[in-house]
Design a protein around this motif. Structure first.
Motif, PDB file in Angstrom:
ATOM      1  N   GLY A 244     -12.638 -27.379  -9.156  1.00 21.46           N
ATOM      2  CA  GLY A 244     -13.690 -28.110  -8.464  1.00 21.46           C
ATOM      3  C   GLY A 244     -14.574 -27.197  -7.638  1.00 21.46           C
ATOM      4  O   GLY A 244     -15.797 -27.348  -7.617  1.00 21.46           O
ATOM      5  N   ARG A 245     -13.961 -26.231  -6.952  1.00 24.36           N
ATOM      6  CA  ARG A 245     -14.749 -25.272  -6.162  1.00 24.36           C
ATOM      7  C   ARG A 245     -15.623 -24.416  -7.071  1.00 24.36           C
ATOM      8  O   ARG A 245     -16.745 -24.072  -6.714  1.00 24.36           O
ATOM      9  CB  ARG A 245     -13.826 -24.405  -5.301  1.00 24.36           C
ATOM     10  N   ASP A 246     -15.112 -24.092  -8.256  1.00 20.53           N
ATOM     11  CA  ASP A 246     -15.895 -23.284  -9.201  1.00 20.53           C
ATOM     12  C   ASP A 246     -17.067 -24.047  -9.801  1.00 20.53           C
ATOM     13  O   ASP A 246     -17.900 -23.462 -10.499  1.00 20.53           O
ATOM     14  CB  ASP A 246     -14.996 -22.758 -10.330  1.00 20.53           C
ATOM     15  N   PHE A 247     -17.161 -25.342  -9.527  1.00 21.25           N
ATOM     16  CA  PHE A 247     -18.270 -26.163 -10.017  1.00 21.25           C
ATOM     17  C   PHE A 247     -19.521 -26.008  -9.142  1.00 21.25           C
ATOM     18  O   PHE A 247     -20.616 -26.378  -9.551  1.00 21.25           O
ATOM     19  CB  PHE A 247     -17.840 -27.633 -10.085  1.00 21.25           C
ATOM     20  N   LEU A 248     -19.378 -25.430  -7.956  1.00 18.21           N
ATOM     21  CA  LEU A 248     -20.514 -25.323  -7.034  1.00 18.21           C
ATOM     22  C   LEU A 248     -21.716 -24.598  -7.635  1.00 18.21           C
ATOM     23  O   LEU A 248     -22.847 -25.087  -7.509  1.00 18.21           O
ATOM     24  CB  LEU A 248     -20.080 -24.662  -5.718  1.00 18.21           C
ATOM     25  N   PRO A 249     -21.546 -23.463  -8.311  1.00 16.99           N
ATOM     26  CA  PRO A 249     -22.731 -22.821  -8.904  1.00 16.99           C
ATOM     27  C   PRO A 249     -23.437 -23.713  -9.928  1.00 16.99           C
ATOM     28  O   PRO A 249     -24.660 -23.653 -10.053  1.00 16.99           O
ATOM     29  CB  PRO A 249     -22.165 -21.558  -9.571  1.00 16.99           C
ATOM     30  N   ILE A 250     -22.688 -24.546 -10.630  1.00 20.91           N
ATOM     31  CA  ILE A 250     -23.296 -25.468 -11.593  1.00 20.91           C
ATOM     32  C   ILE A 250     -24.149 -26.486 -10.852  1.00 20.91           C
ATOM     33  O   ILE A 250     -25.282 -26.786 -11.263  1.00 20.91           O
ATOM     34  CB  ILE A 250     -22.209 -26.161 -12.441  1.00 20.91           C
ATOM     35  N   LEU A 251     -23.627 -27.008  -9.734  1.00 17.76           N
ATOM     36  CA  LEU A 251     -24.410 -27.941  -8.923  1.00 17.76           C
ATOM     37  C   LEU A 251     -25.699 -27.284  -8.435  1.00 17.76           C
ATOM     38  O   LEU A 251     -26.767 -27.903  -8.455  1.00 17.76           O
ATOM     39  CB  LEU A 251     -23.583 -28.422  -7.728  1.00 17.76           C
ATOM     40  N   PHE A 252     -25.610 -26.036  -8.019  1.00 20.18           N
ATOM     41  CA  PHE A 252     -26.807 -25.338  -7.544  1.00 20.18           C
ATOM     42  C   PHE A 252     -27.821 -25.144  -8.665  1.00 20.18           C
ATOM     43  O   PHE A 252     -29.026 -25.246  -8.433  1.00 20.18           O
ATOM     44  CB  PHE A 252     -26.442 -24.002  -6.894  1.00 20.18           C
ATOM     45  N   MET A 253     -27.353 -24.869  -9.868  1.00 18.20           N
ATOM     46  CA  MET A 253     -28.293 -24.695 -10.984  1.00 18.20           C
ATOM     47  C   MET A 253     -28.951 -26.018 -11.365  1.00 18.20           C
ATOM     48  O   MET A 253     -30.141 -26.049 -11.663  1.00 18.20           O
ATOM     49  CB  MET A 253     -27.612 -24.047 -12.181  1.00 18.20           C
TER      50      MET A 253
END
Length: 147
Positions: A86-95
């Motif tokens: 879930g934490r590794d999903f943050l860059p996807i949210l930013f993109m």
């Protein structure tokens, strides 16, 4: 999208979309990164029906993006915390946010700042090997049996 079929595809994008590809799941992950952990917090932030929220939280938990933790025994209450996935999903949210800012934006949008540097975050995706921005070079798709 056929969820069962998506899990069997060799395409990592299709497999990922089968788990977190609907708007509610993406927004739950956004809110979890903003510090929300409790059912009522998610429901209030999103304005989502309780049954829909229950299903999305269950899926995100089953797929390992969130984990449940008991925070009250009387009455029993659980909160939802981000896992490593879930934490590794943050860059996807930013993109997704950068795309939205460029193609759906106006002057009245949330901005994100690096707390240490004090600068606004402008997300890009680069290839770790070459350092090139993704989308600036031609690419080739290789099926698993073509290795």
């Amino acid at each position: 999208m056929n969820m069962k079929k998506s899990y069997d595809t060799p395409c990592p994008i299709a497999r990922s979309m089968a788990i977190a590809g609907d708007a509610w799941s993406i927004l739950i992950l956004r809110d979890a990164h903003a510090g929300l952990t409790r059912f009522d917090q998610f429901r209030k932030s999103l304005g989502i029906a309780p049954t829909m929220l229950t299903r999305r939280l269950a899926t995100l938990t089953e797929e390992g993006l969130l984990e449940k933790r008991l925070y009250s025994e009387h009455p029993p209450r659980e909160e939802y915390l981000l896992t490593a996935a879930g934490r590794d999903f943050l860059p996807i949210l930013f993109m997704i946010g950068e795309w939205g800012r460029q193609y759906r934006g106006d002057d009245n949008m949330i901005r994100f700042f690096d707390m240490e540097a004090g600068t606004e975050i402008k997300a890009i995706v680069v290839d770790e090997v070459t350092g090139a921005k993704i989308g600036t070079r031609p690419l080739r798709v290789v099926m698993p049996d073509e290795n």
